[in-house]
Design a protein around this motif. Structure first.
Motif, PDB file in Angstrom:
ATOM      1  N   ALA A 289      39.318  56.529  45.782  1.00  0.00           N
ATOM      2  CA  ALA A 289      37.904  56.551  45.412  1.00  0.00           C
ATOM      3  C   ALA A 289      37.470  55.292  44.681  1.00  0.00           C
ATOM      4  CB  ALA A 289      37.610  57.773  44.533  1.00  0.00           C
ATOM      5  N   ARG A 290      38.438  54.520  44.180  1.00  0.00           N
ATOM      6  CA  ARG A 290      38.102  53.314  43.430  1.00  0.00           C
ATOM      7  C   ARG A 290      37.514  52.262  44.372  1.00  0.00           C
ATOM      8  NH1 ARG A 290      43.107  51.093  40.470  1.00  0.00           N
ATOM      9  NH2 ARG A 290      42.931  53.175  39.543  1.00  0.00           N
ATOM     10  N   PRO A 291      36.317  51.739  44.077  1.00  0.00           N
ATOM     11  CA  PRO A 291      35.687  50.751  44.965  1.00  0.00           C
ATOM     12  C   PRO A 291      36.474  49.440  44.990  1.00  0.00           C
ATOM     13  CG  PRO A 291      34.458  50.928  42.909  1.00  0.00           C
ATOM     14  CD  PRO A 291      35.482  52.021  42.894  1.00  0.00           C
ATOM     15  N   GLU A 292      36.391  48.775  46.106  1.00  0.00           N
ATOM     16  CA  GLU A 292      37.045  47.475  46.234  1.00  0.00           C
ATOM     17  C   GLU A 292      36.400  46.475  45.275  1.00  0.00           C
ATOM     18  OE1 GLU A 292      39.606  46.425  48.067  1.00  0.00           O
ATOM     19  OE2 GLU A 292      39.957  48.510  48.655  1.00  0.00           O
ATOM     20  N   PRO A 293      37.190  45.662  44.593  1.00  0.00           N
ATOM     21  CA  PRO A 293      36.598  44.667  43.677  1.00  0.00           C
ATOM     22  C   PRO A 293      35.779  43.642  44.477  1.00  0.00           C
ATOM     23  CG  PRO A 293      38.946  44.280  43.962  1.00  0.00           C
ATOM     24  CD  PRO A 293      38.658  45.593  44.609  1.00  0.00           C
ATOM     25  N   TYR A 294      34.614  43.283  43.916  1.00  0.00           N
ATOM     26  CA  TYR A 294      33.740  42.330  44.599  1.00  0.00           C
ATOM     27  C   TYR A 294      34.068  40.911  44.130  1.00  0.00           C
ATOM     28  CZ  TYR A 294      29.671  39.748  46.124  1.00  0.00           C
ATOM     29  OH  TYR A 294      28.846  38.814  46.710  1.00  0.00           O
ATOM     30  N   VAL A 295      34.321  40.034  45.096  1.00  0.00           N
ATOM     31  CA  VAL A 295      34.566  38.615  44.796  1.00  0.00           C
ATOM     32  C   VAL A 295      33.784  37.779  45.826  1.00  0.00           C
ATOM     33  CG1 VAL A 295      36.255  36.769  44.579  1.00  0.00           C
ATOM     34  CG2 VAL A 295      36.875  39.112  43.878  1.00  0.00           C
ATOM     35  N   TYR A 296      32.943  36.880  45.301  1.00  0.00           N
ATOM     36  CA  TYR A 296      32.212  35.960  46.183  1.00  0.00           C
ATOM     37  C   TYR A 296      32.982  34.637  46.212  1.00  0.00           C
ATOM     38  CZ  TYR A 296      28.342  33.424  48.350  1.00  0.00           C
ATOM     39  OH  TYR A 296      27.560  32.679  49.223  1.00  0.00           O
ATOM     40  N   VAL A 297      33.349  34.222  47.420  1.00  0.00           N
ATOM     41  CA  VAL A 297      34.130  32.999  47.580  1.00  0.00           C
ATOM     42  C   VAL A 297      33.220  31.874  48.067  1.00  0.00           C
ATOM     43  CG1 VAL A 297      36.096  31.960  48.764  1.00  0.00           C
ATOM     44  CG2 VAL A 297      36.169  34.384  48.109  1.00  0.00           C
ATOM     45  N   SER A 298      33.350  30.713  47.412  1.00  0.00           N
ATOM     46  CA  SER A 298      32.529  29.562  47.792  1.00  0.00           C
ATOM     47  C   SER A 298      33.011  28.965  49.111  1.00  0.00           C
ATOM     48  CB  SER A 298      32.565  28.495  46.688  1.00  0.00           C
ATOM     49  OG  SER A 298      33.842  27.862  46.677  1.00  0.00           O
ATOM     50  N   ARG A 299      32.272  28.017  49.631  1.00  0.00           N
ATOM     51  CA  ARG A 299      32.645  27.395  50.905  1.00  0.00           C
ATOM     52  C   ARG A 299      33.911  26.558  50.784  1.00  0.00           C
ATOM     53  NH1 ARG A 299      29.146  22.110  51.817  1.00  0.00           N
ATOM     54  NH2 ARG A 299      28.690  21.509  49.668  1.00  0.00           N
ATOM     55  N   TYR A 300      34.375  26.375  49.542  1.00  0.00           N
ATOM     56  CA  TYR A 300      35.623  25.637  49.332  1.00  0.00           C
ATOM     57  C   TYR A 300      36.851  26.584  49.269  1.00  0.00           C
ATOM     58  CZ  TYR A 300      32.317  21.978  48.132  1.00  0.00           C
ATOM     59  OH  TYR A 300      31.278  21.083  48.163  1.00  0.00           O
ATOM     60  N   GLY A 301      36.577  27.898  49.452  1.00  0.00           N
ATOM     61  CA  GLY A 301      37.673  28.870  49.465  1.00  0.00           C
ATOM     62  C   GLY A 301      38.128  29.316  48.099  1.00  0.00           C
ATOM     63  N   ARG A 302      37.280  29.021  47.075  1.00  0.00           N
ATOM     64  CA  ARG A 302      37.649  29.436  45.725  1.00  0.00           C
ATOM     65  C   ARG A 302      36.645  30.468  45.222  1.00  0.00           C
ATOM     66  NH1 ARG A 302      38.716  23.760  45.469  1.00  0.00           N
ATOM     67  NH2 ARG A 302      36.686  23.344  44.496  1.00  0.00           N
ATOM     68  N   PRO A 303      37.116  31.447  44.385  1.00  0.00           N
ATOM     69  CA  PRO A 303      36.181  32.462  43.877  1.00  0.00           C
ATOM     70  C   PRO A 303      35.111  31.823  43.011  1.00  0.00           C
ATOM     71  CG  PRO A 303      38.287  32.608  42.724  1.00  0.00           C
ATOM     72  CD  PRO A 303      38.478  31.659  43.866  1.00  0.00           C
ATOM     73  N   ALA A 304      33.848  32.213  43.304  1.00  0.00           N
ATOM     74  CA  ALA A 304      32.723  31.684  42.537  1.00  0.00           C
ATOM     75  C   ALA A 304      32.149  32.738  41.601  1.00  0.00           C
ATOM     76  CB  ALA A 304      31.643  31.188  43.489  1.00  0.00           C
ATOM     77  N   LEU A 305      32.155  33.998  42.044  1.00  0.00           N
ATOM     78  CA  LEU A 305      31.588  35.079  41.231  1.00  0.00           C
ATOM     79  C   LEU A 305      32.366  36.356  41.563  1.00  0.00           C
ATOM     80  CD1 LEU A 305      27.865  35.936  40.600  1.00  0.00           C
ATOM     81  CD2 LEU A 305      29.363  37.684  41.577  1.00  0.00           C
ATOM     82  N   SER A 306      32.638  37.147  40.534  1.00  0.00           N
ATOM     83  CA  SER A 306      33.329  38.425  40.758  1.00  0.00           C
ATOM     84  C   SER A 306      32.807  39.470  39.780  1.00  0.00           C
ATOM     85  CB  SER A 306      34.843  38.275  40.597  1.00  0.00           C
ATOM     86  OG  SER A 306      35.162  37.882  39.267  1.00  0.00           O
ATOM     87  N   VAL A 307      32.881  40.737  40.211  1.00  0.00           N
ATOM     88  CA  VAL A 307      32.503  41.853  39.351  1.00  0.00           C
ATOM     89  C   VAL A 307      33.746  42.291  38.593  1.00  0.00           C
ATOM     90  CG1 VAL A 307      31.634  44.224  39.283  1.00  0.00           C
ATOM     91  CG2 VAL A 307      30.694  42.586  40.942  1.00  0.00           C
ATOM     92  N   GLN A 308      33.682  42.231  37.271  1.00  0.00           N
ATOM     93  CA  GLN A 308      34.840  42.554  36.437  1.00  0.00           C
ATOM     94  C   GLN A 308      34.945  44.041  36.121  1.00  0.00           C
ATOM     95  OE1 GLN A 308      37.216  39.976  35.237  1.00  0.00           O
ATOM     96  NE2 GLN A 308      36.177  39.336  37.105  1.00  0.00           N
ATOM     97  N   SER A 309      33.794  44.666  35.826  1.00  0.00           N
ATOM     98  CA  SER A 309      33.817  46.091  35.486  1.00  0.00           C
ATOM     99  C   SER A 309      32.434  46.685  35.672  1.00  0.00           C
ATOM    100  CB  SER A 309      34.289  46.311  34.044  1.00  0.00           C
ATOM    101  OG  SER A 309      33.359  45.740  33.129  1.00  0.00           O
ATOM    102  N   VAL A 310      32.435  48.008  35.887  1.00  0.00           N
ATOM    103  CA  VAL A 310      31.178  48.751  36.028  1.00  0.00           C
ATOM    104  C   VAL A 310      31.297  49.998  35.167  1.00  0.00           C
ATOM    105  CG1 VAL A 310      29.603  49.915  37.596  1.00  0.00           C
ATOM    106  CG2 VAL A 310      30.895  47.926  38.392  1.00  0.00           C
ATOM    107  N   SER A 311      30.334  50.223  34.304  1.00  0.00           N
ATOM    108  CA  SER A 311      30.347  51.412  33.450  1.00  0.00           C
ATOM    109  C   SER A 311      28.914  51.859  33.212  1.00  0.00           C
ATOM    110  CB  SER A 311      31.039  51.109  32.116  1.00  0.00           C
ATOM    111  OG  SER A 311      30.265  50.191  31.352  1.00  0.00           O
ATOM    112  N   ARG A 312      28.782  52.932  32.443  1.00  0.00           N
ATOM    113  CA  ARG A 312      27.437  53.416  32.127  1.00  0.00           C
ATOM    114  C   ARG A 312      26.646  52.401  31.296  1.00  0.00           C
ATOM    115  NH1 ARG A 312      26.664  58.765  33.191  1.00  0.00           N
ATOM    116  NH2 ARG A 312      28.529  59.995  33.685  1.00  0.00           N
TER     117      ARG A 312
END
Length: 356
Positions: free
Chosen positions: A295-318
């Motif tokens: 049930a745990r959602p897949e972690p979101y990671v946005y990768v730049s055109r250089y193949g490196r992570p640019a933005l990621s979601v670390q945690s979600v809570s109330r």
């Protein structure tokens, strides 16, 4: 019949010793002879023995035991017994069947009590269910004259339960689940749901009895995951019963049990060996954790055109969403803004958006 019991009943029925006729009144009585002293002493001993026997019979300390040879079809099984009659088979009674044949009949009597108002049965078995099943099987299979040997006892239901329990405790072929469910039924039927009173009457640990009652509550849908109810042992089954107390975890356990029951059925039909009890138990106990991970959602990671992570979601809570912007990704501000929009859309699709 026990020797003591035989002796007391013999004393009870013994004839009085004869004594000499009285002498004429005018004659002085002769000094008692040694023989007459022995007779008088014997008479006194006989009377004392008879009085003692009567007292012991009246107190219930000595009871005559009636042993009968019965047609097993006229004897039913008392439902308060732990052993499940429907689970008995030629295979699990084979050793007893062979013993009865070798000895020319049943040597150890069962314990039965009379029943009233049942036109089809005269007695019911309190202790000796396997013996009843085995004699019945033998009568159907080349031994039509074989009879069921039983002793008749006068017992109320609670005493009958204690007697049956004492016999079954020594039987390894009575499963923990059978015994647990028998105790749960008896707790309600004979002890008014007072666990302490039941433990005292049965001379059992209250803690151990409490665990048995807990195991008795495991649903048949869970039991079906095992190859046989006999596979269920107290210690691991108690852990399973505790896991079922969590409502969310119980859903996962039931779902896994259904899948396991189907797998066990397929194995039986195909002639493959059943899943071992240890494997079944592990999968059932692991089910809640596995369900949470799925049930745990897949972690979101946005990768730049250089193949490196640019933005990621670390945690979600109330309280909110934690976003990390990664240095050295090579993404410019416009790309990061696009990544943020994409991350928010992703969370919304996962049911974790900020508007929830």
């Amino acid at each position: 019949m026990a020797r003591k019991q035989s002796d007391y009943l013999a004393a009870l029925l013994a004839d009085e010793a004869s004594v000499p006729s009285p002498l004429p009144a005018s004659t002085e009585p002769a000094p008692p002879s040694p023989a007459s002293v022995r007779v008088e002493r014997s008479r006194g001993t006989t009377l004392l023995g008879r009085e003692s026997a009567l007292a012991r019979l009246a107190s219930g300390e000595v009871r005559q035991v009636t042993q009968l040879l019965l047609d097993p079809s006229r004897v039913k099984i008392w439902p308060g017994n732990a052993r499940l009659y429907a689970d008995l088979s030629e295979e699990n009674c084979r050793e007893l069947i062979d013993s009865i044949i070798a000895e020319g009949g049943q040597k150890v009597p069962a314990v039965v009590r009379r029943v009233e108002g049942d036109p089809d049965h005269d007695y019911e078995v309190i202790a000796g269910t396997r013996r009843h099943w085995s004699i019945s099987w033998l009568r159907r299979n080349n031994y039509p004259d074989m009879l069921f040997v039983a002793q008749v006892a006068t017992l109320d239901d609670e005493a009958a339960f204690r007697l049956a329990d004492l016999e079954n405790r020594a039987r390894k072929d009575v499963s923990d689940l059978e015994r647990a469910r028998n105790y749960a039924d008896a707790l309600k039927a004979h002890y008014g749901n007072h666990l302490t009173r039941m433990a005292e009457r049965l001379k059992l640990s209250k803690g151990w009895l409490s665990k048995m009652i807990k195991v008795a509550g495991i649903h048949d849908g869970i039991i079906a995951a095992f190859a046989s109810p006999a596979d269920i042992q107290l210690k691991p089954a108690y852990a399973l019963a505790q896991a079922l107390d969590d409502s969310e975890g119980a859903k996962a356990i039931y779902a896994t049990a259904n899948a396991l029951a189907l797998e066990q059925r397929d194995r039986r039909f195909s002639g493959r060996p059943a899943l071992p009890a240890a494997d079944v138990l592990k999968r059932l106990l692991d089910a809640p954790r596995a369900a949470r991970e799925e049930a745990r959602p897949e972690p979101y990671v946005y990768v730049s055109r250089y193949g490196r992570p640019a933005l990621s979601v670390q945690s979600v809570s109330r309280q909110g969403v934690t976003i990390r912007l990664h240095a050295g990704s090579g993404a410019d501000n416009a790309t990061l803004i696009e990544a943020l929009r994409d991350a928010l859309d992703h969370l919304e699709r996962q049911g974790q958006g900020l508007q929830r």
